[in-house]
Design a protein around this motif. Structure first.
Motif, short mmCIF file in Angstrom:
data_model
loop_
_atom_site.label_atom_id
_atom_site.label_comp_id
_atom_site.label_asym_id
_atom_site.label_seq_id
_atom_site.Cartn_x
_atom_site.Cartn_y
_atom_site.Cartn_z
N ASP A 167 0.76 -1.06 0.06
CA ASP A 167 -0.07 -0.11 -0.19
C ASP A 167 0.98 1.13 -0.14
N ASP A 168 0.44 2.27 -0.48
CA ASP A 168 1.05 3.30 -0.15
C ASP A 168 0.32 4.63 0.31
N PRO A 218 8.62 3.21 -2.32
CA PRO A 218 8.93 2.06 -3.18
C PRO A 218 10.22 1.73 -3.76
N ARG A 223 2.71 8.39 -12.98
CA ARG A 223 3.13 6.90 -12.41
C ARG A 223 4.47 6.79 -12.92
N LEU A 271 3.31 3.47 3.55
CA LEU A 271 4.19 2.52 3.36
C LEU A 271 5.33 2.67 4.40
N VAL A 309 6.91 7.19 -10.18
CA VAL A 309 6.41 6.86 -8.83
C VAL A 309 7.62 6.31 -8.00
N ARG A 365 -2.55 3.40 -5.83
CA ARG A 365 -3.21 4.27 -6.57
C ARG A 365 -3.27 3.91 -8.05
N CYS A 422 5.95 -1.89 -10.86
CA CYS A 422 5.94 -1.44 -9.37
C CYS A 422 4.34 -1.43 -8.85
N HIS A 423 4.07 -1.89 -7.90
CA HIS A 423 2.77 -1.92 -7.45
C HIS A 423 2.54 -0.87 -6.44
N THR A 424 1.45 -0.03 -6.51
CA THR A 424 0.82 1.02 -5.72
C THR A 424 -0.68 0.87 -5.57
#
Length: 362
Positions: free
Chosen positions: A134-135, A146, A296, A142, A299, A261, A257-259
């Motif tokens: 999560d961010d 990241p 993004r 976080l 990010v 948002r 990369c996973h966020t």
């Protein structure tokens, strides 16, 4: 009776039978494909017959000649005969006025199947995305940014090991690094234009020449290197006497990369540059700035990223777009700072207003 109208002779059709229609002449189309590694395919000619060939027929012929799938071809300057935009697949070539211009050649963009398969294989070798993050965008902070998460660091280092960078000009002592996106940042790649260089954002070459006085210039696009090279060559970026591009990167240097948002998205980690031995440590967090129309994409490095206004509908906005003029002034204003780390590039316009106000003060 004998010799009456409509009788058939022993050797041919009735005397008054209509003549067969004359065969339509073949359509000849010249094609330019500068990105091809095969010299014979950089410029070639096709001949299409069989009635009334369409754009789809042309793409099929191009596919057979180049191995670029018809569905992945972009015929840059082939305008529709029905109005604005590129010609649709069902349009007959006979209705396209561009093809009747002396010396006209269709500009092809596209990647052959074999090359595309190789690029996909590299992407498939990347570590799987771990959906456990999560961010701050999702309301949960976080534990680590990241860029500091172990799995992201590992992905970056895998790219550093696997993706080779062609250095066009070594780092220059004392210069900062300006990393630039292409699509919608420097060019309107979806525009319909007669000549490819007309896609360029206004003031592009002047902007790069002025930036070059203080910054090494890198190009980083989310497409394949063949497209990167083609676009930059067509825009005059790679041959300009007033500046040099230091290096170019493509999608192979990006990581997933996973966020919360954006979900799982490809991004451009600047650590790929900072940790790459080929640059000898010349570039780092304090001297790098990245321009992109998608937030993004940076990010992993939000402090170094500056989101530019996307350049679209170039035929309408070319006369009024002055984004590169303003961004160029910002780059010059911050060039002499020892470090860029204390800047909030999201507020670059406020920075410039305050600077002008201070300059007016006695």
């Amino acid at each position: 009776g004998s010799g009456s109208a409509g009788t058939r002779s022993a050797s041919g059709p009735p005397d008054d039978a209509p003549s067969p229609p004359a065969a339509e002449p073949a359509v000849r189309v010249r094609v330019r494909w500068p990105a091809s590694s095969d010299a014979e395919l950089k410029a070639f000619e096709l001949e299409l017959g069989g009635g009334a060939p369409t754009v789809a027929c042309l793409k099929g012929a191009i596919e057979r000649r180049t191995n670029v799938p018809a569905g992945k071809q972009k015929l840059l300057n082939l305008k529709s005969g029905r109005g604005k935009g590129l010609a649709a697949d069902d349009e007959p070539l006979s209705g396209l006025s561009s093809l009747r211009k002396p010396g006209f050649a269709v500009s092809l963009m596209g990647t052959p199947d074999a090359a595309l398969a190789a690029e996909l294989a590299i992407a498939a070798a990347a570590p799987p995305v771990v959906d456990d993050l999560d961010d701050e965008f999702g309301g949960t902070i976080l534990a680590l940014p990241p860029a500091e998460l172990a799995e992201n660091v590992e992905r970056v280092m895998r790219r550093v090991e696997k993706v080779k960078v062609a250095v066009l000009q070594p780092p220059r002592p004392g210069k900062k690094l300006l990393c630039l996106d292409i699509d919608y940042t420097l060019i309107d790649h979806r525009s319909t234009v007669e000549r490819p260089w007309e896609m360029a954002r206004p003031h592009l070459l002047d902007f790069l020449e002025q930036a070059y006085a203080h910054y090494d210039i890198a190009i980083w696009s989310a497409t394949s290197m063949k497209w990167v090279e083609l676009k930059m060559r067509e825009m005059g970026v790679l041959s300009h006497p007033g500046f040099k591009v230091s290096f170019m990167l493509d999608a192979r240097a990006m990581i997933t990369c996973h966020t919360a948002r954006y979900g799982a998205k490809e991004c451009k980690p600047l650590a790929f540059i900072w940790r790459n031995d080929v640059f000898g440590g010349a570039y780092h967090e304090r001297n790098t700035i990245m321009f992109d129309d998608l937030r993004r994409n940076f990010v992993m490095n939000p402090q170094q990223g500056l989101k530019v206004r996307p350049f679209r509908n170039c035929h309408r906005n070319r006369a009024t777009d002055d984004e590169l003029l303003k961004l160029g002034a910002y780059l010059r204003a911050i060039a002499e700072l020892d470090s860029l780390e204390d800047l909030d590039h999201a507020k670059w316009e406020r920075y410039m207003r305050q600077l002008r106000k201070r300059q007016r003060e006695p």
